[in-house]
Each structure stands twice: as structure tokens, then as C-alpha cells.
Write a protein that holds these residues in place. Structure first.
Motif, PDB file in Angstrom:
ATOM      1  N   VAL A   1       0.861  -1.178   0.000  1.00  0.00           N
ATOM      2  CA  VAL A   1       0.000   0.000   0.000  1.00  0.00           C
ATOM      3  C   VAL A   1       0.900   1.232   0.000  1.00  0.00           C
ATOM      4  N   GLY A   2       0.643   2.138  -0.980  1.00  0.00           N
ATOM      5  CA  GLY A   2       1.487   3.327  -1.059  1.00  0.00           C
ATOM      6  C   GLY A   2       1.098   4.358   0.000  1.00  0.00           C
ATOM      7  N   LYS A   3       2.035   5.261   0.230  1.00  0.00           N
ATOM      8  CA  LYS A   3       1.786   6.334   1.176  1.00  0.00           C
ATOM      9  C   LYS A   3       0.848   7.394   0.599  1.00  0.00           C
ATOM     10  N   ALA A   4       0.020   7.973   1.433  1.00  0.00           N
ATOM     11  CA  ALA A   4      -0.834   9.097   1.023  1.00  0.00           C
ATOM     12  C   ALA A   4      -0.002  10.384   0.979  1.00  0.00           C
ATOM     13  N   THR A   5      -0.486  11.325   0.182  1.00  0.00           N
ATOM     14  CA  THR A   5       0.230  12.607   0.067  1.00  0.00           C
ATOM     15  C   THR A   5      -0.459  13.663   0.929  1.00  0.00           C
ATOM     16  N   LEU A   6       0.318  14.256   1.805  1.00  0.00           N
ATOM     17  CA  LEU A   6      -0.175  15.293   2.709  1.00  0.00           C
ATOM     18  C   LEU A   6       0.267  16.665   2.160  1.00  0.00           C
ATOM     19  N   THR A   7      -0.675  17.596   2.073  1.00  0.00           N
ATOM     20  CA  THR A   7      -0.354  18.942   1.547  1.00  0.00           C
ATOM     21  C   THR A   7       0.041  19.873   2.691  1.00  0.00           C
ATOM     22  N   VAL A   8       1.225  20.490   2.537  1.00  0.00           N
ATOM     23  CA  VAL A   8       1.734  21.447   3.545  1.00  0.00           C
ATOM     24  C   VAL A   8       1.663  22.848   2.919  1.00  0.00           C
ATOM     25  N   THR A   9       0.855  23.704   3.488  1.00  0.00           N
ATOM     26  CA  THR A   9       0.618  25.049   2.922  1.00  0.00           C
ATOM     27  C   THR A   9       1.140  26.120   3.872  1.00  0.00           C
ATOM     28  N   ALA A  10       1.983  27.023   3.328  1.00  0.00           N
ATOM     29  CA  ALA A  10       2.458  28.156   4.138  1.00  0.00           C
ATOM     30  C   ALA A  10       1.289  29.104   4.390  1.00  0.00           C
ATOM     31  N   ASP A  11       1.048  29.429   5.642  1.00  0.00           N
ATOM     32  CA  ASP A  11      -0.072  30.291   5.989  1.00  0.00           C
ATOM     33  C   ASP A  11       0.192  31.742   5.525  1.00  0.00           C
ATOM     34  N   PRO A  12      -0.842  32.449   5.041  1.00  0.00           N
ATOM     35  CA  PRO A  12      -0.656  33.865   4.688  1.00  0.00           C
ATOM     36  C   PRO A  12      -0.405  34.707   5.943  1.00  0.00           C
ATOM     37  N   LYS A  13       0.481  35.727   5.809  1.00  0.00           N
ATOM     38  CA  LYS A  13       0.825  36.602   6.927  1.00  0.00           C
ATOM     39  C   LYS A  13       0.828  38.057   6.438  1.00  0.00           C
ATOM     40  N   SER A  14       0.763  38.958   7.406  1.00  0.00           N
ATOM     41  CA  SER A  14       0.845  40.389   7.060  1.00  0.00           C
ATOM     42  C   SER A  14       1.545  41.138   8.197  1.00  0.00           C
ATOM     43  N   LYS A  15       2.082  42.286   7.851  1.00  0.00           N
ATOM     44  CA  LYS A  15       2.706  43.142   8.853  1.00  0.00           C
ATOM     45  C   LYS A  15       2.735  44.570   8.328  1.00  0.00           C
ATOM     46  N   VAL A  16       3.007  45.499   9.237  1.00  0.00           N
ATOM     47  CA  VAL A  16       3.159  46.913   8.893  1.00  0.00           C
ATOM     48  C   VAL A  16       4.613  47.178   8.537  1.00  0.00           C
ATOM     49  N   PHE A  17       4.824  48.051   7.558  1.00  0.00           N
ATOM     50  CA  PHE A  17       6.187  48.420   7.176  1.00  0.00           C
ATOM     51  C   PHE A  17       6.985  48.848   8.408  1.00  0.00           C
ATOM     52  N   GLY A  18       8.196  48.330   8.498  1.00  0.00           N
ATOM     53  CA  GLY A  18       9.073  48.676   9.599  1.00  0.00           C
ATOM     54  C   GLY A  18       8.974  47.739  10.774  1.00  0.00           C
ATOM     55  N   ALA A  19       7.931  46.906  10.809  1.00  0.00           N
ATOM     56  CA  ALA A  19       7.772  45.965  11.918  1.00  0.00           C
ATOM     57  C   ALA A  19       8.573  44.690  11.654  1.00  0.00           C
ATOM     58  N   ALA A  20       8.842  43.963  12.705  1.00  0.00           N
ATOM     59  CA  ALA A  20       9.520  42.673  12.544  1.00  0.00           C
ATOM     60  C   ALA A  20       8.582  41.672  11.851  1.00  0.00           C
ATOM     61  N   ASN A  21       9.189  40.689  11.186  1.00  0.00           N
ATOM     62  CA  ASN A  21       8.371  39.672  10.529  1.00  0.00           C
ATOM     63  C   ASN A  21       7.586  38.866  11.565  1.00  0.00           C
ATOM     64  N   PRO A  22       6.356  38.518  11.208  1.00  0.00           N
ATOM     65  CA  PRO A  22       5.596  37.641  12.113  1.00  0.00           C
ATOM     66  C   PRO A  22       6.168  36.217  12.060  1.00  0.00           C
ATOM     67  N   THR A  23       5.776  35.429  13.006  1.00  0.00           N
ATOM     68  CA  THR A  23       6.177  34.013  12.996  1.00  0.00           C
ATOM     69  C   THR A  23       5.482  33.302  11.840  1.00  0.00           C
ATOM     70  N   LEU A  24       6.251  32.600  11.029  1.00  0.00           N
ATOM     71  CA  LEU A  24       5.690  31.894   9.866  1.00  0.00           C
ATOM     72  C   LEU A  24       5.197  30.519  10.301  1.00  0.00           C
ATOM     73  N   THR A  25       4.031  30.153   9.813  1.00  0.00           N
ATOM     74  CA  THR A  25       3.415  28.865  10.176  1.00  0.00           C
ATOM     75  C   THR A  25       2.892  28.169   8.936  1.00  0.00           C
ATOM     76  N   ALA A  26       2.527  26.917   9.107  1.00  0.00           N
ATOM     77  CA  ALA A  26       2.002  26.119   7.987  1.00  0.00           C
ATOM     78  C   ALA A  26       0.750  25.368   8.441  1.00  0.00           C
ATOM     79  N   SER A  27      -0.050  25.024   7.467  1.00  0.00           N
ATOM     80  CA  SER A  27      -1.261  24.223   7.709  1.00  0.00           C
ATOM     81  C   SER A  27      -1.147  22.909   6.917  1.00  0.00           C
ATOM     82  N   TYR A  28      -1.859  21.875   7.409  1.00  0.00           N
ATOM     83  CA  TYR A  28      -1.765  20.543   6.793  1.00  0.00           C
ATOM     84  C   TYR A  28      -3.158  20.087   6.364  1.00  0.00           C
TER      85      TYR A  28
END
Length: 336
Positions: free
Chosen positions: A1-28
Motif C-alpha cells: 500500500v502506497g503512502k498518502a500525500t499530505l499537503t503542507v501550505t504556508a499560511d498567509p501573513k501580514s505586517k506593517v512596514f518597519g515591523a519585525a516579521n511575524p512568525t511563519l506557520t504552515a497548515s496541513y
């Protein structure tokens, strides 16, 4: 039996100019057989090219396997987006110079609130500046306002703060622009002096009064004032004795113009050359016992006033004095 394929999607993020980057996350997604993220170990690797100083706009969030693993799954990856909004706010503060009445406005502005080492170099265009003070606005304080005008900056919006401009009284100058008969005259003549107070071209003429002190600091000191009419004033000075006289003149100022300091005008009065004539009655020969009557007349060349004072004469070593009445002819003196 072959393995199933799981989709890993980078979550959309936003920030204000000059601010530090938000923490990047993913969804499955695409788990099978009731599985959840609990079957996963490790974590995907997420990254973006955007940094603290990155300009406003969209940036790709990449996703790779990193340390992610699952016994029954393989992985596919979907990139995400980091959106930077240009909502850094710059403060534009209007200001105005302090200027004298009648001078042009000189409005200015300053910009503050830059981040990430930015400066005015990131701003294009200029704000629109205005004031309620026209060129001939009376002395006082006036608001200066700023608005967007052609201002633009990729990563910033603008807010505006009003300032103040102050109009002060204008300096002016006072000088003589005519004298009759001039600055020199004979004793008994009357001087008429005309003065001009110079205002700002195109603005209101100076108003108020001018002051004059004649022979200041002497027992002969007198004072006069005159009201300006279309920026000019005249005074009449009579009865000056022969000699040199000083007239200090000054302007008292008004709502638009500052007072002037006193400046001198020199007047010269020359003594009149007098001539004494005598008429004898009945003549210069008479019989013994008859009286001689000597009539003296004193005249002044170019005089506008009659000579006054006394006439003295000596007859056979005997002195006599006669006072001059109104007119030229002296009292009669009789000697036998």
C-alpha cells in the motif's frame, strides 16, 4: 500500500512596514483514516525574503520539508504570501517665519517619524502650505496649514500639524523732504519744514504723529507735534534768534510701523545787517537857543520784522539813549 500525500501550505501573513516579521506557520490537509497532525513529527522549513526594512508589497513564503516526517505520508508544498502594508505614518509640521509688516510670507515644513534609517530621501513632492496672512496683514499671529499637495512615499502615509507665523511692525524712516526758505534764513524769517515718513511700498502709509524738539537741552527748547497726512507732516518755526539751531524729529509709530529714533536737522539763522540814519530839524545849522531835533531810523536789509532795542548817541560828550518804538523811527532827542 502506497503512502498518502499530505499537503503542507504556508499560511498567509501580514505586517506593517518597519515591523519585525511575524512568525511563519504552515497548515496541513489531506489526512486519511481519521489521522491528524498528531501523526507528524518535526516541522517544515518556512522562509521569506522580506525583512524589517522591506518596502510595502507582497512577498513569497516558501515551504520545504525541513524536519517534517510522517510514517504513512509523503508531502507536497504550497507557497504562501507575506503582505507588508505601507502604514508607517510621517508627521508633516507646517511653520512660518517671523516677518515684518508688508514683507512676503516664507512658509516651511518639516517631516518626522521615519523608521528603519529612512530620511527625507524616500519622500517625493512637497506639501501644500498656506496661511491666512496676506502681504499686508496687520501685525499679529496667523496659522500656517499643510495638506498633501504632491507628497508621496512608498512606505508611509502622512498626517499634518499646523504651525504659526508672526507678523511684526515694520521699521520705517523719517526724513525732511523740503524746507522753505531752506535750512538757512535771515533773522525774522519763518521756516516751514516738510517731513516724510517712508512706509513699505504697496502697503498702507504710516499714520499717527511726528514730534519735533527745537534747540533741545537749552533754555530756548520748544516742542511741536504734527499729524501725518498721506505719510507727510509739516511744521512752522518762527522767531529763531540768529545762530545755529537743532531740530530733533521723530515718528511715534502706529499699528503697522515702529517708531523712529530722533534725527537732527540743522537750521542756520543769519543776523540782518542794520543801517542807522539820522534826520536833523531844522538842519545842521540853527540860531543860538533853537533846539535841534534828531530823528533816528534803523532799517534791516531784507528784514521781515521791525528792529527793536535802543539807539544811543552822544552830544558834546553827554550820552543819550532812545528806545525804538514799533516802527523804524526813534524818539526825538533835543539838545540846545
Amino acid at each position: 500500500v502506497g503512502k498518502a500525500t499530505l499537503t503542507v501550505t504556508a499560511d498567509p501573513k501580514s505586517k506593517v512596514f518597519g515591523a519585525a516579521n511575524p512568525t511563519l506557520t504552515a497548515s496541513y490537509s489531506n489526512f486519511v483514516n481519521g489521522d491528524t497532525s498528531a501523526v507528524l513529527t518535526g516541522a517544515p522549513s518556512l522562509g521569506t525574503s522580506a525583512g524589517t526594512a522591506s518596502a510595502a508589497g507582497p512577498y513569497t513564503i516558501t515551504v520545504t520539508v525541513g524536519s517534517l516526517s510522517a510514517t504513512n505520508y509523503t508531502f507536497s508544498y504550497v507557497i504562501g504570501t507575506l503582505t507588508i502594508t505601507g502604514s508607517g505614518t510621517l508627521t508633516v509640521t507646517a511653520s512660518g517665519n517671523t516677518r515684518p509688516y508688508g514683507a512676503p510670507n516664507a512658509l516651511s515644513y518639516s517631516i518626522s517619524g521615519f523608521t528603519n534609517g529612512d530620511s527625507n530621501a524616500v519622500v517625493s513632492g512637497v506639501p501644500s502650505l498656506s496661511s491666512t496672512a496676506g502681504a499686508n496683514a496687520a501685525p499679529g499671529a496667523y496659522p500656517v496649514t499643510a495638506s498633501q499637495g504632491s507628497l508621496a512615499a512608498t512606505n508611509y502615509s502622512f498626517t499634518f500639524v499646523s504651525g504659526t507665523m508672526t507678523v511684526t511692525q515694520s521699521p520705517t524712516a523719517m526724513g525732511m523732504n523740503g524746507a522753505v526758505p531752506g535750512t538757512s534764513a535771515l533773522a525774522g524769517q519763518t521756516f516751514v519744514l516738510n517731513f516724510l515718513v517712508v512706509g513699505v511700498p504697496g502697503a498702507a502709509l504710516p499714520t499717527g504723529t511726528t514730534s519735533y524738539t527745537i534747540d533741545p537741552g537749552t533754555p530756548l527748547q520748544t516742542q511741536q507735534t504734527a499729524t501725518l497726512n498721506n505719510g507727510t507732516a509739516s511744521i512752522t518755526i518762527a522767531g529763531l534768534r540768529s545762530g545755529v539751531h537743532t531740530v530733533l524729529n521723530s515718528y511715534g509709530g502706529d499699528v503697522n510701523y515702529l517708531p523712529t529714533t530722533a534725527t537732527p536737522v540743522t537750521l542756520r539763522v543769519a543776523a540782518i545787517t542794520s543801517q542807522l540814519t539820522v534826520a536833523l530839524s531844522p538842519g545842521n545849522t540853527a540860531p543860538q537857543g533853537q533846539s535841534f531835533i534828531l530823528n533816528f531810523t534803523v532799517t534791516g536789509a531784507g528784514a521781515t520784522a521791525l528792529p527793536t532795542g535802543t539807539v544811543s548817541c552822544t552830544v558834546d560828550s553827554v550820552a543819550a539813549v532812545a528806545g525804538l518804538p514799533t516802527g523804524y523811527v526813534a524818539d526825538r532827542i533835543s539838545r540846545k
